[in-house]
Write an enzyme that holds these catalytic residues in place. Sequence first.
Site, mmCIF file in Angstrom:
data_model
loop_
_atom_site.group_PDB
_atom_site.id
_atom_site.type_symbol
_atom_site.label_atom_id
_atom_site.label_comp_id
_atom_site.label_asym_id
_atom_site.label_seq_id
_atom_site.Cartn_x
_atom_site.Cartn_y
_atom_site.Cartn_z
ATOM 1 N N GLU A 159 -27.663 -55.121 -41.863
ATOM 2 C CA GLU A 159 -28.277 -55.817 -42.976
ATOM 3 C C GLU A 159 -29.061 -55.120 -44.191
ATOM 4 O O GLU A 159 -28.626 -54.891 -45.081
ATOM 5 C CB GLU A 159 -29.060 -57.251 -42.750
ATOM 6 C CG GLU A 159 -28.227 -57.987 -41.665
ATOM 7 C CD GLU A 159 -28.556 -57.964 -40.263
ATOM 8 O OE1 GLU A 159 -28.451 -58.782 -39.683
ATOM 9 O OE2 GLU A 159 -28.727 -56.657 -39.869
ATOM 10 N N CYS A 204 -31.814 -60.517 -37.106
ATOM 11 C CA CYS A 204 -32.813 -60.504 -35.977
ATOM 12 C C CYS A 204 -33.976 -61.124 -36.880
ATOM 13 O O CYS A 204 -34.345 -60.912 -37.991
ATOM 14 C CB CYS A 204 -33.123 -58.826 -35.372
ATOM 15 S SG CYS A 204 -33.729 -57.920 -36.565
ATOM 16 N N TRP A 251 -5.523 -31.186 -12.290
ATOM 17 C CA TRP A 251 -5.768 -32.385 -13.024
ATOM 18 C C TRP A 251 -4.583 -33.309 -12.814
ATOM 19 O O TRP A 251 -3.312 -32.892 -13.022
ATOM 20 C CB TRP A 251 -6.055 -32.178 -14.403
ATOM 21 C CG TRP A 251 -7.141 -31.455 -14.943
ATOM 22 C CD1 TRP A 251 -7.219 -30.171 -15.255
ATOM 23 C CD2 TRP A 251 -8.320 -31.587 -15.108
ATOM 24 N NE1 TRP A 251 -8.270 -29.558 -15.501
ATOM 25 C CE2 TRP A 251 -9.171 -30.672 -15.293
ATOM 26 C CE3 TRP A 251 -9.141 -32.940 -14.781
ATOM 27 C CZ2 TRP A 251 -10.562 -30.752 -15.502
ATOM 28 C CZ3 TRP A 251 -10.376 -33.102 -14.994
ATOM 29 C CH2 TRP A 251 -10.957 -31.971 -15.352
ATOM 30 N N ARG A 294 -17.756 -33.843 -24.248
ATOM 31 C CA ARG A 294 -17.631 -32.744 -24.840
ATOM 32 C C ARG A 294 -16.254 -32.877 -25.760
ATOM 33 O O ARG A 294 -16.091 -32.026 -26.676
ATOM 34 C CB ARG A 294 -17.192 -31.688 -23.783
ATOM 35 C CG ARG A 294 -18.295 -31.459 -22.639
ATOM 36 C CD ARG A 294 -18.139 -30.165 -22.136
ATOM 37 N NE ARG A 294 -17.060 -30.389 -20.989
ATOM 38 C CZ ARG A 294 -16.932 -31.088 -20.029
ATOM 39 N NH1 ARG A 294 -18.022 -31.827 -19.633
ATOM 40 N NH2 ARG A 294 -15.566 -31.245 -19.391
ATOM 41 N N SER A 333 -28.762 -40.803 -1.788
ATOM 42 C CA SER A 333 -29.615 -41.403 -1.031
ATOM 43 C C SER A 333 -30.392 -40.319 -0.316
ATOM 44 O O SER A 333 -31.721 -40.913 -0.080
ATOM 45 C CB SER A 333 -28.802 -42.245 0.212
ATOM 46 O OG SER A 333 -27.999 -43.476 -0.368
ATOM 47 N N GLU A 351 -17.674 -43.025 -12.898
ATOM 48 C CA GLU A 351 -16.668 -41.792 -12.604
ATOM 49 C C GLU A 351 -17.328 -41.101 -11.330
ATOM 50 O O GLU A 351 -17.961 -40.264 -11.292
ATOM 51 C CB GLU A 351 -16.733 -40.934 -13.584
ATOM 52 C CG GLU A 351 -16.078 -41.356 -15.161
ATOM 53 C CD GLU A 351 -15.843 -40.213 -15.746
ATOM 54 O OE1 GLU A 351 -15.245 -38.988 -15.451
ATOM 55 O OE2 GLU A 351 -15.662 -40.375 -17.051
#
Length: 375
Positions: free
Chosen positions: A57, A83, A178, A215, A230, A299
Amino acid sequence: MSTPDADAQQIAAAQQLAVDARYLTDPNPRVGCILTDAAGRRIGAGHTQRAGGPHAEVMALRDAAARGQSVAGATAYVTLEPCSHHGRTAPCCDALIAAGVRRVVASISDPNPLVAGRGFDRLRAAGVEVVVGPGADETRELNIGFFSRMVRKTPWVRLKVAASLDGKTALENGTSQWITSEAARTDGHAWRARAGAILTGVGTVIEDDPRLDVRLVDTVRQPPLVIVDSRLQTPPSARLFDVEREVWIYAAARDEARAAALEARGATVTCLSNPHGKVDLAALLRDLAARQVNELHVEAGHKLNGSLMREGLIDELLLYLAPKFIGDGLGIASHPHAGGALTSLEGALALEYRSFEPIGPDLRIVARVAGRDRF
């Protein structure tokens, strides 16, 4: 004179401004605002800036001023309730009132308990006409993580997977680079860029030594990296520490020497243990919400993926499928179902497809765990 169709068109344009802010605003919601005069002509527009900067705004009011336009009697089209509280910035509803805006059309109420209808109430008390509703579904979807954090007190958890067409994420020897194309990897970095944080497991850190940063697309911010570790096995020499960002490591128990070495590299170590001596993943999500993470981008390897699925903590899958068959190899998630292997298909994790899109030679599928967005 405004009509429902005209309002919907202006809100749709404000929605596009909000989309343009999706890599920028965290932990604030992505919001767009358009100002029009009595004839319906656009006189100002803007979207929310980086946290601590102006909201949509205020940006629209500044734009109108820069154009030499008066906003007295104008209509403000904003994709989220203005807000009403003092945070890092002053209340947006007060800015609209002070500017003489006559009418506000907003998509949906802000789920933040500090707002939650108070902005609309303050506008109406000042004599401003308020219309609520156009574009509500689109605003909620764009800000699903913000709504999740405010309502559920946990981030929206999105699991990213790159796999072959037969569902393999790596060869049996662990080789995975890949499976999918460079185009899919670039697209995946765009999803990293919009996240409030990126999560992985220590197994991935040790085996792949990844940077897990943004990247391949332009970004003004690097999301914090979260590591589930852990026993604090993350090597202080890991490449992930070469990136300027926050690193949050969650352990089951604190080994002082290992913790000190990691903290010397800038990491924050937090201990959250479950009864089995592992990191309490549900508690981790609550802690990330307290750190203002809206969308958590995962991921990780098949073990952590399986644990998150088994505990019912995944909301959405971001799946890149390559046109390849691998055969024997590692799958998306190990033991993803509580109680072990299924004996009936009725126990399978039910998903709802949200989108399909070719990305280079690969296929991107976004699938949502059924019912997870009903909050």
